[in-house]
Write an enzyme that holds these catalytic residues in place. Structure first.
Site, PDB file in Angstrom:
ATOM      1  N   HIS A 144       0.836  -1.196   0.000  1.00 46.66           N
ATOM      2  CA  HIS A 144       0.000   0.000   0.000  1.00 46.66           C
ATOM      3  C   HIS A 144       0.877   1.255   0.000  1.00 46.66           C
ATOM      4  CE1 HIS A 144      -3.493  -2.505   1.859  1.00 46.66           C
ATOM      5  NE2 HIS A 144      -3.328  -2.719   0.571  1.00 46.66           N
ATOM      6  N   HIS A 161      -3.126   3.740  -2.733  1.00 47.43           N
ATOM      7  CA  HIS A 161      -3.428   2.308  -2.854  1.00 47.43           C
ATOM      8  C   HIS A 161      -3.648   1.731  -1.457  1.00 47.43           C
ATOM      9  CE1 HIS A 161      -1.756  -2.020  -3.598  1.00 47.43           C
ATOM     10  NE2 HIS A 161      -3.073  -2.010  -3.680  1.00 47.43           N
ATOM     11  N   HIS A 247      -9.750  -3.636  -7.040  1.00 51.41           N
ATOM     12  CA  HIS A 247      -9.163  -4.746  -7.802  1.00 51.41           C
ATOM     13  C   HIS A 247      -9.145  -6.063  -7.015  1.00 51.41           C
ATOM     14  CE1 HIS A 247      -5.245  -2.547  -6.460  1.00 51.41           C
ATOM     15  NE2 HIS A 247      -5.439  -3.550  -5.605  1.00 51.41           N
ATOM     16  N   GLY A 280       2.377   1.348 -11.236  1.00 51.57           N
ATOM     17  CA  GLY A 280       3.615   0.605 -11.428  1.00 51.57           C
ATOM     18  C   GLY A 280       4.241   0.279 -10.091  1.00 51.57           C
ATOM     19  N   SER A 281       5.491  -0.111 -10.113  1.00 50.20           N
ATOM     20  CA  SER A 281       6.212  -0.359  -8.867  1.00 50.20           C
ATOM     21  C   SER A 281       6.860   0.941  -8.407  1.00 50.20           C
ATOM     22  CB  SER A 281       7.279  -1.437  -9.083  1.00 50.20           C
ATOM     23  OG  SER A 281       8.142  -1.067 -10.147  1.00 50.20           O
ATOM     24  N   HIS A 303      -3.953  -5.140 -12.431  1.00 46.41           N
ATOM     25  CA  HIS A 303      -4.125  -4.173 -11.336  1.00 46.41           C
ATOM     26  C   HIS A 303      -2.822  -3.471 -10.989  1.00 46.41           C
ATOM     27  CE1 HIS A 303      -2.059  -6.927  -8.691  1.00 46.41           C
ATOM     28  NE2 HIS A 303      -2.469  -6.345  -7.580  1.00 46.41           N
ATOM     29  N   ALA A 305       1.861  -3.880 -11.609  1.00 46.16           N
ATOM     30  CA  ALA A 305       2.996  -4.493 -12.290  1.00 46.16           C
ATOM     31  C   ALA A 305       3.110  -5.983 -11.977  1.00 46.16           C
ATOM     32  CB  ALA A 305       4.289  -3.776 -11.895  1.00 46.16           C
ATOM     33  N   LYS A 376       5.349   4.607   1.581  1.00 48.15           N
ATOM     34  CA  LYS A 376       4.911   3.208   1.673  1.00 48.15           C
ATOM     35  C   LYS A 376       4.357   2.946   3.057  1.00 48.15           C
ATOM     36  CE  LYS A 376       5.480   0.583  -1.166  1.00 48.15           C
ATOM     37  NZ  LYS A 376       4.767   0.206  -2.425  1.00 48.15           N
TER      38      LYS A 376
END
Length: 377
Positions: A144, A161, A247, A280-281, A303, A305, A376
């Site tokens: 997340h 996220h 997702h 993406g990452s 949803h 990478a 993060k």
């Protein structure tokens, strides 16, 4: 798209080289007696619990808690702001304010927030409601994140996220246990215990699952409220347009002549013209996309990478210095400080350019988003 033949239904994979574990799980799903037409694997697919992440299953009168997962309603919110540029010092100050305002990891809010009251016949949601009021507006951990981005449309974007926090896990665990108690015709080792969707217990799960989806939407919205206030105070910028998508969920849809429960575990709805979000990452581009409504994927896309290595493997094998250097070279403000943070390093994920190329028949890119700073969980 690549087709894998099985003893059951075909597997249609938009990942050209799915890992063996994910493919074996997809073969199990393809053998389910209620699976409809075929199984779809998105370009970011990798092994999960029971069902691969990036897997899409259409089921006739059946619902599998493990094919939705423990983070029910997990998804992404993306919003376009009125700002066209932001300097690094201002962004650092904003990110510091966000870290103070938005609880991460296992932390909850000190004061409860207003959320939707629990429905009738929703025993787990009722039981967890008091705790959930302090979980709403919190990021959680794992993959997340909160990210600030520069859009190809010229605007600064904010992306979040997160999911249903502990509420979704409690609901999944309860109904997965209930499904295991009644499932007799599927090997236990597959971890795909199911409930009949028209049974009393199946209906109860659906009610609670849908509540968790709404909670997840609200969770991301509350975080955005806090972030937008900090952002506005620092820059004068405003939130102009917001998209908020799931997702991890199951939804009643019509495909190939049947009404079915479409399970998307780590997959996003991509009906024709529908807006989707594919992050993406850490350190790579993310995308706002428009669905092409491809029926072969059950109107779905990836949803994100997708991982290429597990969290522990990433911590054991990746170089901390190299991963920090990659992000520093790109000028991305990040939180990688020690080996434990390597589980979310860019090298632990697939190449997002490859993922997007493999699903060119599922979505078209609407806006490219380049990372500026990431927080993060």
């Amino acid at each position: 798209m690549k087709t894998f033949k099985t003893d059951g239904l075909d597997i249609l994979s938009w990942c050209m080289e799915p890992e063996e574990g994910a493919l074996e799980q997809a073969k199990n799903i393809a053998a389910l007696p209620f699976a409809h037409k075929h199984i779809a694997l998105m370009a970011d697919t990798h092994q999960g619990f029971g069902m691969p992440i990036g897997g899409v299953l259409a089921a006739v009168n059946a619902i599998i808690p493990n094919a939705v997962g423990v983070d029910i309603g997990c998804g992404v919110l993306a919003c376009r702001t009125s700002l066209t540029k932001i300097d690094k010092d201002t962004l650092k100050n904003i990110m510091g304010g966000v870290r103070r305002a938005v609880p991460t990891g296992f932390n909850h809010r000190k004061q409860p927030m207003d959320i939707e009251p629990p429905p009738e016949n929703a025993s787990i949601v009722q039981q967890e409601h008091k705790s959930a009021r302090k979980q709403v507006g919190t990021l959680g951990g794992g993959n997340h994140f909160i990210e600030f981005q520069q859009g190809s449309d010229g605007f600064i974007w904010i992306m979040i996220h997160s999911g249903s926090r502990n509420l979704g896990k409690k609901v999944c665990d309860h109904y997965n246990a209930a499904a295991k108690a009644v499932t007799k015709d599927i090997p236990k080792a597959w971890d795909l215990a199911y409930l009949k969707a028209d049974s009393d217990i199946g209906k109860q799960y659906i009610i609670e699952m849908q509540y968790c989806q709404r909670f997840s939407l609200r969770n991301r919205e509350v975080m955005l409220d806090d972030i937008a206030k900090i952002f506005s105070e620092a820059t004068g910028g405003e939130v102009l347009e917001t998209f908020n998508v799931h997702h991890n969920y199951a939804r009643f849809e019509h495909h190939y002549g049947k009404d079915v429960w479409v399970h998307r575990k780590g997959a996003t709805s991509a009906k024709e013209g529908e807006i989707g979000i594919i992050p993406g990452s850490q350190g790579t581009k993310s995308y706002i996309v428009k669905g092409l409504g491809n029926p072969l994927s059950f109107n779905s896309c990836s949803h994100g990478a997708g991982r290429v290595m597990g969290r522990k493997q990433a911590q054991r094998t990746l170089s901390l210095e190299d991963e920090i250097a990659k992000l520093d070279k790109l000028g991305v403000l990040h939180g990688i400080r020690g080996v434990k943070d390597l589980d979310e390093a860019a090298s632990a994920y697939k190449n997002i350019d490859v993922v997007m190329a493999e699903q060119a028949d599922l979505v078209k890119i609407h806006v490219e988003l380049t990372p500026l700073g990431v927080i993060k969980g």
